[in-house]
Design a protein around this motif. Structure first.
Motif, PDB file in Angstrom:
ATOM      1  N   PHE A  58       0.825  -1.214   0.000  1.00  0.00           N
ATOM      2  CA  PHE A  58       0.000   0.000   0.000  1.00  0.00           C
ATOM      3  C   PHE A  58       0.857   1.261   0.000  1.00  0.00           C
ATOM      4  CE2 PHE A  58      -4.147  -1.574  -0.127  1.00  0.00           C
ATOM      5  CZ  PHE A  58      -4.244  -2.713   0.656  1.00  0.00           C
ATOM      6  N   THR A  59       2.041   1.200   0.610  1.00  0.00           N
ATOM      7  CA  THR A  59       2.947   2.349   0.526  1.00  0.00           C
ATOM      8  C   THR A  59       3.386   2.575  -0.910  1.00  0.00           C
ATOM      9  OG1 THR A  59       3.752   1.960   2.773  1.00  0.00           O
ATOM     10  CG2 THR A  59       5.136   3.293   1.331  1.00  0.00           C
ATOM     11  N   ALA A  97       9.076   2.770  -2.012  1.00  0.00           N
ATOM     12  CA  ALA A  97       8.252   3.973  -2.129  1.00  0.00           C
ATOM     13  C   ALA A  97       8.866   4.960  -3.118  1.00  0.00           C
ATOM     14  CB  ALA A  97       8.083   4.624  -0.759  1.00  0.00           C
ATOM     15  N   ILE A 106       1.683   1.757  -3.583  1.00  0.00           N
ATOM     16  CA  ILE A 106       0.534   2.274  -4.331  1.00  0.00           C
ATOM     17  C   ILE A 106       0.341   3.767  -4.051  1.00  0.00           C
ATOM     18  CG2 ILE A 106      -1.980   2.163  -4.533  1.00  0.00           C
ATOM     19  CD1 ILE A 106      -1.783  -0.837  -4.022  1.00  0.00           C
ATOM     20  N   LEU A 107       0.420   4.149  -2.789  1.00  0.00           N
ATOM     21  CA  LEU A 107       0.252   5.562  -2.439  1.00  0.00           C
ATOM     22  C   LEU A 107       1.359   6.419  -3.061  1.00  0.00           C
ATOM     23  CD1 LEU A 107      -0.833   5.281   1.304  1.00  0.00           C
ATOM     24  CD2 LEU A 107      -2.244   5.917  -0.657  1.00  0.00           C
ATOM     25  N   ALA A 108       2.587   5.896  -3.056  1.00  0.00           N
ATOM     26  CA  ALA A 108       3.698   6.636  -3.654  1.00  0.00           C
ATOM     27  C   ALA A 108       3.495   6.779  -5.156  1.00  0.00           C
ATOM     28  CB  ALA A 108       5.021   5.929  -3.363  1.00  0.00           C
ATOM     29  N   TYR A 109       2.956   5.751  -5.792  1.00  0.00           N
ATOM     30  CA  TYR A 109       2.678   5.800  -7.232  1.00  0.00           C
ATOM     31  C   TYR A 109       1.658   6.901  -7.531  1.00  0.00           C
ATOM     32  CZ  TYR A 109       1.218   4.064 -11.847  1.00  0.00           C
ATOM     33  OH  TYR A 109       0.919   3.953 -13.179  1.00  0.00           O
ATOM     34  N   VAL A 110       0.598   6.951  -6.738  1.00  0.00           N
ATOM     35  CA  VAL A 110      -0.423   7.997  -6.930  1.00  0.00           C
ATOM     36  C   VAL A 110       0.164   9.377  -6.630  1.00  0.00           C
ATOM     37  CG1 VAL A 110      -2.649   8.850  -6.113  1.00  0.00           C
ATOM     38  CG2 VAL A 110      -2.308   6.404  -6.426  1.00  0.00           C
ATOM     39  N   ALA A 111       0.973   9.477  -5.593  1.00  0.00           N
ATOM     40  CA  ALA A 111       1.594  10.763  -5.250  1.00  0.00           C
ATOM     41  C   ALA A 111       2.507  11.240  -6.376  1.00  0.00           C
ATOM     42  CB  ALA A 111       2.383  10.633  -3.950  1.00  0.00           C
TER      43      ALA A 111
END
Lengths: 81, 188
Positions: B84-85, B174, B87-92
């Motif tokens: 999930f980190t 990340a 995924i969040l980094a990808y979106v960020a």
């Protein structure tokens, strides 16, 4: 079967390799993106984005591949308990 | 001379040679410094490869906590944290690229057009992209073959490096995901 706890220095050697190969490369790329962008110039990331705009399907496939790679490395489907 | 002439007849290599000549004309670095730099880079690459070889050849003889021939996958953080980190980094990364495009709209251009039309960097980018995909293919073939032959695949080495420092592994995953999202998930 008895588990064998490895020599900590071997793990540390792998960590050093990871830091040198991937950490340095990622740090340089991130620094390039941050520093160059501030001077109204084009950085490595801008050229990569231009490549992705020209070849969007390749960019999509590459993103999917690296996402699957991270999932393959870190999704824990086996736990010896 | 004959070899150079034959190379120049191949139009795709000729463009590369012209790009190299233009780079040399723009930045006339003395030959001595170029040779010293190339020699130093070659030594550094050899030293790095030796280090990687010496570490990886010793790993299967007792690395991490080994059970049934494969390393443990229990880290300080659960696997969901890594995934999930990332995924969040990808979106960020994608969101930051949207911000950059809004601030500098002149960067919205295809490779080979407007600001990105210089033939030298275009060739470098294409060569790098092709080389990266080729290396990824080779590593995938090795990974698949390693599972069938019983040797340690790349995954086991990643697990062991993660076991050595889960925090650095999380940071690396990340950062990598952030760069992928920033570069490849392009805003319209």
């Amino acid at each position: 079967m008895d588990p064998q706890v490895a020599d900590a220095s071997t793990n540390l050697g792998l960590l050093k390799v990871g830091i040198v190969v991937f950490g340095l490369a990622l740090t340089l790329l991130a620094a390039n993106g941050i520093l160059i962008s501030r001077n109204s110039e084009t950085s490595v990331g801008h050229w990569a984005q231009a490549w992705a705009r020209r070849y969007p399907m390749f960019a999509l496939a590459t993103s999917f591949f690296f996402g699957a790679l991270i999932g393959h490395f870190f999704c824990d489907t086996w736990n010896p308990g | 001379m004959v070899v150079t002439a034959r190379l120049c007849r191949r139009h795709h290599v000729r463009a590369l040679l012209l790009a190299v000549i233009r780079i040399r004309d723009r930045w006339p670095i003395p030959q001595r410094i170029v040779r010293i730099g190339l020699f130093g880079a070659a030594i550094a690459i050899v030293a790095l490869l030796w280090k990687i070889w010496s570490v990886t050849t010793s790993t299967p003889t007792g690395l991490c906590a080994v059970l049934n021939g494969s390393p443990f996958t229990t880290f300080s953080y659960p696997s969901q944290v890594f995934v999930f980190t990332a995924i969040l980094a990808y979106v960020a990364g994608h969101l930051t690229s949207r911000y950059v495009v809004e601030v500098r709209p002149e960067l919205i251009a295809l490779l080979g057009e407007e600001r990105f039309e210089r033939i030298g960097p275009v060739l470098v980018v294409k060569l790098f992209a092709t080389g990266s995909l080729l290396i990824a293919t080779i590593l995938n073939v090795y990974e698949a073959r390693a599972f069938t032959t019983g040797t340690w695949p790349i995954t086991y080495f990643v697990w062991c490096a993660t076991a050595a420092s889960p925090l650095l592994a999380l940071l690396g995953a990340a950062t990598f995901s952030f760069l992928i999202g920033r570069w490849l998930w392009i805003p319209r």
